[in-house]
Design a protein around this motif. Structure first.
Motif, mmCIF file in Angstrom:
data_model
loop_
_atom_site.group_PDB
_atom_site.id
_atom_site.type_symbol
_atom_site.label_atom_id
_atom_site.label_comp_id
_atom_site.label_asym_id
_atom_site.label_seq_id
_atom_site.Cartn_x
_atom_site.Cartn_y
_atom_site.Cartn_z
ATOM 1 N N ASP A 163 0.513 -1.185 0.122
ATOM 2 C CA ASP A 163 0.454 0.024 0.042
ATOM 3 C C ASP A 163 0.846 0.777 0.169
ATOM 4 O O ASP A 163 0.341 2.442 -0.001
ATOM 5 C CB ASP A 163 -0.740 0.073 0.989
ATOM 6 N N ARG A 164 2.132 1.401 0.917
ATOM 7 C CA ARG A 164 2.582 2.232 0.468
ATOM 8 C C ARG A 164 4.522 2.056 0.828
ATOM 9 O O ARG A 164 4.508 0.996 1.136
ATOM 10 C CB ARG A 164 2.887 2.981 1.768
ATOM 11 N N ILE A 165 5.264 2.522 0.187
ATOM 12 C CA ILE A 165 6.591 2.688 0.511
ATOM 13 C C ILE A 165 7.239 3.954 1.277
ATOM 14 O O ILE A 165 6.643 4.576 0.763
ATOM 15 C CB ILE A 165 7.180 2.522 -0.557
ATOM 16 N N SER A 166 8.194 3.193 2.119
ATOM 17 C CA SER A 166 8.751 4.294 3.079
ATOM 18 C C SER A 166 10.635 4.705 2.761
ATOM 19 O O SER A 166 11.132 3.519 2.445
ATOM 20 C CB SER A 166 7.987 4.721 4.301
ATOM 21 N N GLY A 225 6.799 11.567 -6.154
ATOM 22 C CA GLY A 225 5.824 11.671 -5.090
ATOM 23 C C GLY A 225 5.752 10.687 -4.097
ATOM 24 O O GLY A 225 4.748 10.994 -3.787
ATOM 25 N N PHE A 226 7.231 11.314 -3.324
ATOM 26 C CA PHE A 226 7.562 11.109 -2.424
ATOM 27 C C PHE A 226 6.830 12.109 -1.059
ATOM 28 O O PHE A 226 7.338 13.494 -1.904
ATOM 29 C CB PHE A 226 8.866 10.414 -1.808
ATOM 30 N N GLN A 227 6.629 12.331 -0.003
ATOM 31 C CA GLN A 227 5.665 13.076 0.575
ATOM 32 C C GLN A 227 6.143 12.611 2.013
ATOM 33 O O GLN A 227 6.948 11.970 2.657
ATOM 34 C CB GLN A 227 4.352 12.898 0.975
ATOM 35 N N ARG A 267 5.551 7.047 -0.083
ATOM 36 C CA ARG A 267 4.435 7.350 -1.058
ATOM 37 C C ARG A 267 3.119 6.024 -0.973
ATOM 38 O O ARG A 267 4.150 5.589 -0.369
ATOM 39 C CB ARG A 267 5.412 6.752 -2.173
ATOM 40 N N ASP A 268 1.955 6.991 -1.178
ATOM 41 C CA ASP A 268 1.131 5.632 -1.144
ATOM 42 C C ASP A 268 1.024 4.738 -2.625
ATOM 43 O O ASP A 268 1.004 5.815 -3.301
ATOM 44 C CB ASP A 268 -0.213 6.704 -0.413
ATOM 45 N N LEU A 269 0.574 4.092 -2.535
ATOM 46 C CA LEU A 269 0.500 2.839 -3.367
ATOM 47 C C LEU A 269 -0.606 2.473 -4.168
ATOM 48 O O LEU A 269 -0.380 1.466 -5.093
ATOM 49 C CB LEU A 269 1.649 1.729 -3.760
#
Length: 152
Positions: free
Chosen positions: A104-107, A127-129, A148-150
């Motif tokens: 769902d996300r990657i950090s 797209g990383f926040q 980043r939300d995937l």
């Protein structure tokens, strides 16, 4: 450029990984959370190298934090390949793999020193926040966190 699933303990990785660790520790000391070869070889971490013909151009890893969350680990481009799109190719590969795994996300965690600014710009452009500390990390003036939300 050719990206290969690889062994972080392989001799062809040793010099670039040693440079990576030395460089980070020189500016971040105990706040440098980069992994050494044996830690990068642990279960739950996939490690890739990127090659320009016979020349190692960089490496990166993806660590599974839980079934829906991955972490970018130890991304490094060899000095001779800086500014040539190698980091973007590695990051795009990791994002594609995270999607393939249905995360769902990657950090990621990175530093705040000037040497980190090109990487931060790359992460933001992908797209990383900014986010709060995750996993076992503790915030400090020496590190920052991105996600980043995937799912979209």
């Amino acid at each position: 450029m050719d990206i290969r699933l690889d062994d972080p303990t392989a001799p062809h990785v040793a010099d670039l990984l040693a440079y990576h660790l030395r460089d980070l520790r020189s500016v971040m000391s105990e706040f440098a959370f980069a992994l050494d070869a044996s830690a990068l070889a642990a279960p739950g971490i996939a490690f890739w190298t990127i090659w320009d013909g016979p020349t190692l151009a960089g490496f990166a890893a993806l660590k599974q934090l839980d079934p829906t969350h991955g972490e970018v680990k130890s991304m490094r481009v060899a000095p001779a390949f800086l500014g040539k799109g190698v980091g973007r190719k590695l990051l795009n590969h990791i994002i594609a793999e995270a999607r393939h795994r249905h995360y769902d996300r990657i950090s990621l965690e990175t530093g705040t020193a000037p040497l980190h600014q090109p990487a931060v710009a790359l992460y933001r452009s992908a797209g990383f926040q900014s986010c709060d500390a995750f996993a076992d990390y503790q915030p400090s003036p020496h590190n920052q966190f991105f996600t980043r939300d995937l799912t979209g």
